[in-house]
Design a protein around this motif. Structure first.
Motif, PDB file in Angstrom:
ATOM      1  N   PRO A 108       5.388  -7.883  -6.002  1.00 33.46           N
ATOM      2  CA  PRO A 108       6.433  -8.106  -4.983  1.00 33.46           C
ATOM      3  C   PRO A 108       7.774  -7.606  -5.514  1.00 33.46           C
ATOM      4  CG  PRO A 108       5.111 -10.085  -5.334  1.00 33.46           C
ATOM      5  CD  PRO A 108       4.745  -9.126  -6.425  1.00 33.46           C
ATOM      6  N   SER A 109       8.583  -7.024  -4.645  1.00 32.86           N
ATOM      7  CA  SER A 109       9.890  -6.543  -5.068  1.00 32.86           C
ATOM      8  C   SER A 109      10.820  -7.726  -5.363  1.00 32.86           C
ATOM      9  CB  SER A 109      10.512  -5.658  -3.984  1.00 32.86           C
ATOM     10  OG  SER A 109      10.793  -6.424  -2.822  1.00 32.86           O
ATOM     11  N   GLY A 116      13.066 -14.816  -0.410  1.00 33.11           N
ATOM     12  CA  GLY A 116      11.979 -15.677   0.051  1.00 33.11           C
ATOM     13  C   GLY A 116      11.126 -15.087   1.143  1.00 33.11           C
ATOM     14  N   GLN A 117      11.013 -13.769   1.181  1.00 31.92           N
ATOM     15  CA  GLN A 117      10.198 -13.127   2.214  1.00 31.92           C
ATOM     16  C   GLN A 117       8.714 -13.249   1.879  1.00 31.92           C
ATOM     17  OE1 GLN A 117      11.544  -9.271   3.694  1.00 31.92           O
ATOM     18  NE2 GLN A 117      13.399  -9.476   2.458  1.00 31.92           N
ATOM     19  N   ASN A 118       7.905 -13.261   2.917  1.00 29.30           N
ATOM     20  CA  ASN A 118       6.458 -13.335   2.728  1.00 29.30           C
ATOM     21  C   ASN A 118       5.928 -12.010   2.173  1.00 29.30           C
ATOM     22  OD1 ASN A 118       6.216 -15.957   3.709  1.00 29.30           O
ATOM     23  ND2 ASN A 118       6.007 -15.262   5.833  1.00 29.30           N
ATOM     24  N   ILE A 119       5.065 -12.113   1.186  1.00 22.71           N
ATOM     25  CA  ILE A 119       4.458 -10.923   0.594  1.00 22.71           C
ATOM     26  C   ILE A 119       3.073 -10.747   1.196  1.00 22.71           C
ATOM     27  CG2 ILE A 119       3.790  -9.765  -1.522  1.00 22.71           C
ATOM     28  CD1 ILE A 119       6.795 -10.293  -1.218  1.00 22.71           C
ATOM     29  N   LEU A 199       6.991   6.108  -4.072  1.00 20.31           N
ATOM     30  CA  LEU A 199       7.373   4.759  -4.504  1.00 20.31           C
ATOM     31  C   LEU A 199       8.329   4.110  -3.517  1.00 20.31           C
ATOM     32  CD1 LEU A 199       7.850   5.209  -8.371  1.00 20.31           C
ATOM     33  CD2 LEU A 199       5.776   4.741  -7.060  1.00 20.31           C
ATOM     34  N   ASP A 200       9.119   4.929  -2.808  1.00 20.50           N
ATOM     35  CA  ASP A 200      10.055   4.379  -1.822  1.00 20.50           C
ATOM     36  C   ASP A 200       9.321   3.673  -0.691  1.00 20.50           C
ATOM     37  OD1 ASP A 200      12.135   5.425  -3.304  1.00 20.50           O
ATOM     38  OD2 ASP A 200      12.215   7.289  -2.149  1.00 20.50           O
ATOM     39  N   ASN A 201       8.102   4.135  -0.393  1.00 17.88           N
ATOM     40  CA  ASN A 201       7.323   3.521   0.687  1.00 17.88           C
ATOM     41  C   ASN A 201       6.899   2.100   0.334  1.00 17.88           C
ATOM     42  OD1 ASN A 201       6.654   5.828   2.795  1.00 17.88           O
ATOM     43  ND2 ASN A 201       6.519   6.724   0.767  1.00 17.88           N
ATOM     44  N   ASP A 205       7.695  -2.049   2.209  1.00 20.17           N
ATOM     45  CA  ASP A 205       6.735  -3.149   2.390  1.00 20.17           C
ATOM     46  C   ASP A 205       6.980  -4.308   1.430  1.00 20.17           C
ATOM     47  OD1 ASP A 205       5.556  -1.664   4.352  1.00 20.17           O
ATOM     48  OD2 ASP A 205       3.862  -0.991   3.150  1.00 20.17           O
ATOM     49  N   ASN A 206       8.206  -4.373   0.881  1.00 18.91           N
ATOM     50  CA  ASN A 206       8.597  -5.460  -0.042  1.00 18.91           C
ATOM     51  C   ASN A 206       7.752  -5.468  -1.314  1.00 18.91           C
ATOM     52  OD1 ASN A 206      10.582  -6.450   1.757  1.00 18.91           O
ATOM     53  ND2 ASN A 206       9.021  -7.617   2.879  1.00 18.91           N
TER      54      ASN A 206
END
Length: 238
Positions: A108-109, A116-119, A199-201, A205-206
């Protein structure tokens, strides 16, 4: 009357001349022009030379195997056959392999963790693109989250989860292990992946991609499923 004949004769000559000119242009102008620049032609030539080198290497390997069979014809052909089968199992990805390589960690980034975003799972489309990026290098052996990727491995969505060989992979973080044949190839692959725009993609997607430093020994798991031999049948013993 004479003027009409001259006019018709002139018209016929004009039509014949026009048709001749059109035919001449058609013969002398190619259907399509090669608009590639020198650099593109050099790249194409390099790819063809690489393919030629790979074919020569494969021919050499087959000649060596044939030579072994000929030498062992009266001694131990069974042993040569066993060695050949083992080599084929390795080439098919059915055995564990250890050699120089590197690990890639999909995580996860940091931004997603802080906010606190959902992965969610990595999408099949993004994973396929990343695997294709890795496979630009020859002689690569790859496993993703402990699942060996071979030539026939499907990467797809099964019931909302990304799966490899029909088995779902975990939600990040997870590891990808790559055996590259030599330490030099591992370093080249590492540098290529670190600089790749794909890698930017992952950030969209977090997710983040951490390409670890090359190692002398990386163990890639063997394929543990059954090969789908749709067009092959077992030979009957005489």
């Amino acid at each position: 009357m004479k003027k009409k004949v001259i006019s018709r004769f002139t018209m016929i000559l004009f039509v014949i001349g026009l048709m001749t000119a059109i035919q001449f242009n058609t013969v002398n102008e190619p259907d399509s022009r090669d608009t590639r620049d020198v650099w593109e032609i050099r790249q194409e030539l390099a790819r063809e030379k690489q393919l030629h080198s790979e074919l020569l290497s494969e021919i050499g390997t087959l000649d060596e195997t044939l030579s072994k069979y000929e030498k062992a014809a009266n001694d131990s052909p069974e042993q040569v056959l066993k060695e050949t089968v083992e080599v084929l199992r390795q080439d098919a990805g059915l055995t564990e392999i250890t050699g120089p390589g590197l690990e890639v960690h999909i995580e996860p980034s940091q931004e997603a963790i802080v906010t606190g975003q959902n992965i969610e799972q990595i999408s099949p489309a993004l994973l396929i693109r990343f695997v294709n990026e890795i496979n630009r290098f020859k002689g690569i052996e790859l496993s993703i989250d402990g699942k060996r990727v071979i030539n026939t491995s499907p990467i797809r969505d099964i019931n909302g989860r990304t799966a490899i060989n029909g088995k779902p992979i975990g939600t990040p973080p997870f590891k990808m292990k790559i055996a590259a044949g030599t330490l030099d190839n591992a370093e080249k692959l590492s540098n290529h992946l670190k600089a790749s725009p794909i890698l930017d993609n992952f950030y969209i997607d977090n997710l983040s991609v951490n390409v670890m430093e090359p190692q002398e020994e990386i163990t890639v798991e063997g394929y543990d499923g059954e090969l789908e031999l749709e067009y092959l049948e077992a030979a009957e013993e005489e």
